[in-house]
Design an enzyme around this catalytic site. Structure first.
Site, short mmCIF file in Angstrom:
data_model
loop_
_atom_site.label_atom_id
_atom_site.label_comp_id
_atom_site.label_asym_id
_atom_site.label_seq_id
_atom_site.Cartn_x
_atom_site.Cartn_y
_atom_site.Cartn_z
CG ASP A 1 -0.68 -3.17 -6.28
OD1 ASP A 1 -1.34 -2.69 -5.35
OD2 ASP A 1 -0.96 -4.26 -6.82
CE1 TYR B 1 3.36 -3.38 -4.84
CE2 TYR B 1 4.84 -4.14 -6.58
CZ TYR B 1 3.93 -4.41 -5.58
OH TYR B 1 3.60 -5.70 -5.30
CD GLU C 1 6.29 -7.94 -5.39
OE1 GLU C 1 5.63 -7.29 -6.22
OE2 GLU C 1 5.76 -8.61 -4.49
#
Length: 369
Positions: free
Chosen positions: A147, A129, A46
DNA sequence: AAAACGTGGTG
DNA sequence: TCACCAAGTTT
């Protein structure tokens, strides 16, 4: 006026949720981190994928996993080696925060990983996020991960034409995302929304025909190749033109390198001492960083590679390399002499890395070595 | 709240 | 050449 949307009914949302899930199960890409999603691999993924294309970031994720397979190994890694491995990915504060976060997990959390998005957000580099993505994918935490894909998918689906980069547009999307979230499998649902944005609900010319949300989508386009109005953005970034000169200073068989401050452009990377001239600034003097305080002992040997343009997010650089022969080995702040083969191992900006071979070859072999 | 922060791909 | 965008966060 903020649009309120009972535009999509409860039943429509429930039905769409099931259709999205079904579509995702049969259409998701076989991405490497989906094989066995542990918290470390997911967190790493991520962070790397923030503002980054999957096909660019995947190589980096694999390099990091291979070199440092756990929070513990990354925590004890050499920070320079982390920066070198990150080289070319951009947004280098992510790499520094990566190391900081690994140390927190290994030293403070001691492998006792939290399960909520709120807890994960305490780590540097982990925002709204990323925390939601980690917590939902690894621990089933019911947090909607929003996102760029999700913003586009949801704003189109509900027909939200308020700017998504302002609260007027952002808030209704967050509300919808929360209602849409599949609490029986938040991780899968979040990935499904993102996958939909990546594969069908693309920025330009979305494939509405095959979209699992197309029945009640407020932005469905009838003709192939058309692009919906949503998402709308208010923000516009202004790009300034800058003349950047790298001073390649050699002494015998060594070259002078400078480590950039951790804040700002190319933070923490090494470079040839550089001079930046912002052509749009009123005060040219103030924007010139003299590469050396004392230029005595320097002998100009001319430009070396053809000047070229290099684009950053907020700068358009006209890059020039200027070579110098030095009689004295300067010792200035943040600067250090390296043999060429050692300097090449430092984390350096792409603008330099791309030209390294040509630069090194254009410098004549030193007779003193 | 708005600006800063990289790089590469695309139309 | 330009504008926009990509699994956003920090200050």
């Amino acid at each position: 006026m903020v649009r309120n949307f009972e535009i999509l009914t409860k039943n429509e949302i429930i039905q769409a949720r099931a259709q999205l899930k079904s579509w995702f199960i049969s259409n998701q890409r076989p991405l490497p981190w989906r094989d066995s999603p542990d918290p470390y691999a997911t967190w790493l993924c991520e962070i790397i994928m923030q503002q980054t294309r999957i096909d660019q970031g995947t190589r980096y994720w694999q390099s990091f996993i291979a070199k440092w397979p756990s929070f513990e190994s990354l925590a004890t890694a050499d920070s320079e080696e982390i920066m070198k491995t990150w080289q070319g990915l951009g947004y280098y504060s992510r790499a520094r925060n990566l190391h900081k976060a690994a140390k927190i997990v290994a030293n403070d959390w001691r492998g006792d990983l939290p399960t909520s998005a709120k807890s994960w957000q305490q780590l540097p580099g982990v925002g709204p996020y990323t925390s939601a993505a980690i917590a939902s994918i690894c621990f089933g935490d019911p947090s909607a991960a929003i996102d760029g894909n999700a913003l586009r998918v949801l704003s189109r689906w509900a027909g939200i034409h308020e700017p998504i980069d302002k609260p007027t547009g952002r808030k209704p999307i967050e509300k919808l995302a929360g209602e849409f979230l599949d609490i029986s499998d938040p991780g899968m649902h979040n990935q499904a929304v993102m996958e939909l944005g990546a594969l069908l609900c693309t920025p330009k010319a979305p494939n509405c025909e095959h979209c699992p949300l197309n029945e009640n989508c407020k932005s469905r386009v009838e003709m192939v190749g058309q692009t919906p109005i949503a998402p709308v953005k208010a923000g516009k970034i202004k790009v300034r033109r800058v003349a950047l000169t790298f001073h390649v200073i050699v002494n015998e068989n060594k070259v002078l390198m400078r480590q950039r401050p951790s804040q700002g452009i190319w933070g923490g990377l090494w470079e040839f001492p550089s001079c930046w001239i912002d052509s749009e600034s009123d005060d040219l003097e103030k924007n010139q960083l003299p590469p050396l305080n004392n230029r005595q002992g320097l002998h100009e040997t001319g430009p070396i590679v053809e000047p070229f343009e290099h684009i950053l997010s907020h700068r358009k650089l006209k890059v020039t390399f200027q070579s110098w022969r030095s009689n004295a080995a300067f010792h200035e702040k943040d600067m250090k002499w390296f043999r060429w083969e050692d300097a090449r191992k430092l984390p350096i900006p792409r603008a330099i890395e791309k030209n390294w071979e040509e630069l090194e070859n254009s410098m004549p072999k030193q007779q003193f070595s």
